[in-house]
Design a protein around this motif. Sequence first.
Motif, PDB file in Angstrom:
ATOM      1  N   ALA A 105      30.121 -14.546  31.875  1.00  0.00           N
ATOM      2  CA  ALA A 105      29.418 -15.751  32.312  1.00  0.00           C
ATOM      3  C   ALA A 105      30.386 -16.897  32.605  1.00  0.00           C
ATOM      4  CB  ALA A 105      28.412 -16.185  31.257  1.00  0.00           C
ATOM      5  N   GLY A 106      31.670 -16.706  32.300  1.00  0.00           N
ATOM      6  CA  GLY A 106      32.655 -17.719  32.657  1.00  0.00           C
ATOM      7  C   GLY A 106      33.205 -18.533  31.492  1.00  0.00           C
ATOM      8  N   TYR A 107      32.891 -18.164  30.273  1.00  0.00           N
ATOM      9  CA  TYR A 107      33.407 -18.875  29.107  1.00  0.00           C
ATOM     10  C   TYR A 107      34.700 -18.216  28.633  1.00  0.00           C
ATOM     11  CZ  TYR A 107      28.903 -21.219  28.813  1.00  0.00           C
ATOM     12  OH  TYR A 107      27.793 -21.975  29.084  1.00  0.00           O
ATOM     13  N   PRO A 108      35.549 -18.968  27.931  1.00  0.00           N
ATOM     14  CA  PRO A 108      36.788 -18.364  27.410  1.00  0.00           C
ATOM     15  C   PRO A 108      36.504 -17.320  26.335  1.00  0.00           C
ATOM     16  CG  PRO A 108      36.833 -20.783  27.224  1.00  0.00           C
ATOM     17  CD  PRO A 108      35.470 -20.397  27.686  1.00  0.00           C
ATOM     18  N   VAL A 109      37.416 -16.386  26.182  1.00  0.00           N
ATOM     19  CA  VAL A 109      37.305 -15.350  25.152  1.00  0.00           C
ATOM     20  C   VAL A 109      37.242 -16.027  23.785  1.00  0.00           C
ATOM     21  CG1 VAL A 109      38.485 -13.421  24.055  1.00  0.00           C
ATOM     22  CG2 VAL A 109      38.545 -13.662  26.533  1.00  0.00           C
ATOM     23  N   GLY A 110      36.332 -15.578  22.946  1.00  0.00           N
ATOM     24  CA  GLY A 110      36.205 -16.112  21.591  1.00  0.00           C
ATOM     25  C   GLY A 110      35.172 -17.213  21.446  1.00  0.00           C
ATOM     26  N   THR A 111      34.575 -17.642  22.539  1.00  0.00           N
ATOM     27  CA  THR A 111      33.607 -18.741  22.493  1.00  0.00           C
ATOM     28  C   THR A 111      32.397 -18.392  21.642  1.00  0.00           C
ATOM     29  OG1 THR A 111      34.293 -19.488  24.681  1.00  0.00           O
ATOM     30  CG2 THR A 111      32.156 -20.261  23.891  1.00  0.00           C
ATOM     31  N   ALA A 112      31.787 -17.245  21.874  1.00  0.00           N
ATOM     32  CA  ALA A 112      30.575 -16.871  21.133  1.00  0.00           C
ATOM     33  C   ALA A 112      30.874 -16.720  19.650  1.00  0.00           C
ATOM     34  CB  ALA A 112      29.986 -15.566  21.687  1.00  0.00           C
ATOM     35  N   GLY A 113      31.965 -16.067  19.318  1.00  0.00           N
ATOM     36  CA  GLY A 113      32.326 -15.893  17.911  1.00  0.00           C
ATOM     37  C   GLY A 113      32.575 -17.224  17.222  1.00  0.00           C
ATOM     38  N   ALA A 114      33.240 -18.131  17.917  1.00  0.00           N
ATOM     39  CA  ALA A 114      33.515 -19.448  17.326  1.00  0.00           C
ATOM     40  C   ALA A 114      32.225 -20.228  17.087  1.00  0.00           C
ATOM     41  CB  ALA A 114      34.454 -20.240  18.243  1.00  0.00           C
ATOM     42  N   ILE A 115      31.294 -20.144  18.017  1.00  0.00           N
ATOM     43  CA  ILE A 115      30.013 -20.849  17.856  1.00  0.00           C
ATOM     44  C   ILE A 115      29.217 -20.245  16.711  1.00  0.00           C
ATOM     45  CG2 ILE A 115      27.776 -21.291  18.941  1.00  0.00           C
ATOM     46  CD1 ILE A 115      29.307 -21.602  21.590  1.00  0.00           C
ATOM     47  N   ARG A 116      29.156 -18.921  16.651  1.00  0.00           N
ATOM     48  CA  ARG A 116      28.423 -18.282  15.550  1.00  0.00           C
ATOM     49  C   ARG A 116      29.057 -18.628  14.203  1.00  0.00           C
ATOM     50  NH1 ARG A 116      28.099 -13.807  19.232  1.00  0.00           N
ATOM     51  NH2 ARG A 116      29.881 -12.867  18.184  1.00  0.00           N
ATOM     52  N   GLU A 117      30.370 -18.657  14.140  1.00  0.00           N
ATOM     53  CA  GLU A 117      31.070 -19.007  12.895  1.00  0.00           C
ATOM     54  C   GLU A 117      30.767 -20.449  12.492  1.00  0.00           C
ATOM     55  OE1 GLU A 117      33.518 -18.606   9.569  1.00  0.00           O
ATOM     56  OE2 GLU A 117      32.836 -17.058  10.951  1.00  0.00           O
ATOM     57  N   ALA A 118      30.798 -21.366  13.456  1.00  0.00           N
ATOM     58  CA  ALA A 118      30.507 -22.771  13.158  1.00  0.00           C
ATOM     59  C   ALA A 118      29.072 -22.930  12.663  1.00  0.00           C
ATOM     60  CB  ALA A 118      30.735 -23.632  14.397  1.00  0.00           C
ATOM     61  N   ARG A 119      28.142 -22.230  13.289  1.00  0.00           N
ATOM     62  CA  ARG A 119      26.743 -22.305  12.846  1.00  0.00           C
ATOM     63  C   ARG A 119      26.569 -21.706  11.465  1.00  0.00           C
ATOM     64  NH1 ARG A 119      23.595 -20.921  18.466  1.00  0.00           N
ATOM     65  NH2 ARG A 119      24.006 -22.928  19.427  1.00  0.00           N
ATOM     66  N   TRP A 120      27.296 -20.627  11.168  1.00  0.00           N
ATOM     67  CA  TRP A 120      27.230 -20.016   9.843  1.00  0.00           C
ATOM     68  C   TRP A 120      27.755 -20.995   8.796  1.00  0.00           C
ATOM     69  CZ3 TRP A 120      30.905 -18.699   6.163  1.00  0.00           C
ATOM     70  CH2 TRP A 120      30.425 -17.912   5.113  1.00  0.00           C
ATOM     71  N   GLU A 121      28.862 -21.676   9.098  1.00  0.00           N
ATOM     72  CA  GLU A 121      29.421 -22.638   8.153  1.00  0.00           C
ATOM     73  C   GLU A 121      28.454 -23.809   7.919  1.00  0.00           C
ATOM     74  OE1 GLU A 121      33.255 -23.653   9.675  1.00  0.00           O
ATOM     75  OE2 GLU A 121      34.108 -21.707   9.126  1.00  0.00           O
ATOM     76  N   GLU A 122      27.803 -24.281   8.985  1.00  0.00           N
ATOM     77  CA  GLU A 122      26.806 -25.349   8.838  1.00  0.00           C
ATOM     78  C   GLU A 122      25.653 -24.900   7.953  1.00  0.00           C
ATOM     79  OE1 GLU A 122      25.531 -26.407  12.742  1.00  0.00           O
ATOM     80  OE2 GLU A 122      27.460 -27.295  13.287  1.00  0.00           O
ATOM     81  N   ARG A 123      25.187 -23.683   8.181  1.00  0.00           N
ATOM     82  CA  ARG A 123      24.083 -23.141   7.384  1.00  0.00           C
ATOM     83  C   ARG A 123      24.495 -23.001   5.924  1.00  0.00           C
ATOM     84  NH1 ARG A 123      22.788 -19.613  10.944  1.00  0.00           N
ATOM     85  NH2 ARG A 123      24.167 -17.985  10.187  1.00  0.00           N
ATOM     86  N   GLU A 124      25.706 -22.530   5.680  1.00  0.00           N
ATOM     87  CA  GLU A 124      26.203 -22.403   4.307  1.00  0.00           C
ATOM     88  C   GLU A 124      26.310 -23.767   3.634  1.00  0.00           C
ATOM     89  OE1 GLU A 124      27.047 -19.718   2.215  1.00  0.00           O
ATOM     90  OE2 GLU A 124      25.770 -18.791   3.722  1.00  0.00           O
ATOM     91  N   GLU A 125      26.772 -24.769   4.373  1.00  0.00           N
ATOM     92  CA  GLU A 125      26.881 -26.120   3.800  1.00  0.00           C
ATOM     93  C   GLU A 125      25.495 -26.666   3.452  1.00  0.00           C
ATOM     94  OE1 GLU A 125      28.108 -29.398   2.072  1.00  0.00           O
ATOM     95  OE2 GLU A 125      29.404 -27.729   2.654  1.00  0.00           O
ATOM     96  N   ARG A 126      24.516 -26.452   4.333  1.00  0.00           N
ATOM     97  CA  ARG A 126      23.142 -26.884   4.021  1.00  0.00           C
ATOM     98  C   ARG A 126      22.621 -26.182   2.775  1.00  0.00           C
ATOM     99  NH1 ARG A 126      22.171 -26.248   9.585  1.00  0.00           N
ATOM    100  NH2 ARG A 126      21.124 -24.292   9.150  1.00  0.00           N
ATOM    101  N   ASP A 127      22.892 -24.886   2.658  1.00  0.00           N
ATOM    102  CA  ASP A 127      22.434 -24.136   1.478  1.00  0.00           C
ATOM    103  C   ASP A 127      23.119 -24.634   0.213  1.00  0.00           C
ATOM    104  OD1 ASP A 127      20.755 -22.664   3.033  1.00  0.00           O
ATOM    105  OD2 ASP A 127      22.022 -20.860   3.072  1.00  0.00           O
ATOM    106  N   ARG A 128      24.420 -24.910   0.289  1.00  0.00           N
ATOM    107  CA  ARG A 128      25.135 -25.439  -0.885  1.00  0.00           C
ATOM    108  C   ARG A 128      24.560 -26.785  -1.307  1.00  0.00           C
ATOM    109  NH1 ARG A 128      29.758 -22.978   1.469  1.00  0.00           N
ATOM    110  NH2 ARG A 128      30.180 -24.809   2.725  1.00  0.00           N
ATOM    111  N   ARG A 129      24.301 -27.646  -0.317  1.00  0.00           N
ATOM    112  CA  ARG A 129      23.729 -28.959  -0.608  1.00  0.00           C
ATOM    113  C   ARG A 129      22.348 -28.816  -1.248  1.00  0.00           C
ATOM    114  NH1 ARG A 129      22.822 -30.996   4.275  1.00  0.00           N
ATOM    115  NH2 ARG A 129      25.034 -30.829   4.750  1.00  0.00           N
ATOM    116  N   ARG A 130      21.534 -27.922  -0.714  1.00  0.00           N
ATOM    117  CA  ARG A 130      20.194 -27.689  -1.257  1.00  0.00           C
ATOM    118  C   ARG A 130      20.272 -27.163  -2.692  1.00  0.00           C
ATOM    119  NH1 ARG A 130      17.601 -23.357  -1.998  1.00  0.00           N
ATOM    120  NH2 ARG A 130      18.960 -22.089  -0.705  1.00  0.00           N
ATOM    121  N   ARG A 131      21.196 -26.245  -2.950  1.00  0.00           N
ATOM    122  CA  ARG A 131      21.345 -25.721  -4.315  1.00  0.00           C
ATOM    123  C   ARG A 131      21.836 -26.789  -5.282  1.00  0.00           C
ATOM    124  NH1 ARG A 131      23.166 -21.089  -1.420  1.00  0.00           N
ATOM    125  NH2 ARG A 131      25.333 -21.716  -1.680  1.00  0.00           N
TER     126      ARG A 131
END
Length: 148
Positions: A105-131
């Motif tokens: 689609a024209g994005y650089p290699v690693g774009t999807a993995g980096a976005i998924r990783e960033a979203r996972w880290e955000e989700r983990e931070e929200r879960d830590r805060r909630r706990r």
Amino acid sequence: MTAPHTSGEPVVRPAPHRWLWYALGGGLPARSRGWVLHDTTTGTWWARHVVRSLVQMAVPIALVMVVLPAPWGLRVAVAGGGVALGLVYSLAYMVEATENRVVKAGYPVGTAGAIREARWEEREERDRRRRREAAAKRAARYRDRAGR
């Protein structure tokens, strides 16, 4: 509508015939570029990959079911084995296959993995805060009951 962590491009869903072409490995028009990134990075990206894989296997499996000169039980067994083996390979190369779609689609290699990783880290931070907040509430309740 734009998804977080994208380049700000609109998420334009492709028409059904274009999605079918995309599921079979083809590219999409430039206007659907943002949707490809969304498709490969959303929370259900893995399920979407499995659906695309099943669509790719549909034609050979249908041919086996229709053309194979064997009893129906054997046809079903062969088709089931084909689907199982196809899914094993598909799941083994899931990350690479989705990354390849993003590159196509024209994005650089690693774009999807980096976005998924960033979203996972955000989700983990929200879960830590909630706990932490839940633990603080329990501690306050315990202090109140103990009369401290």
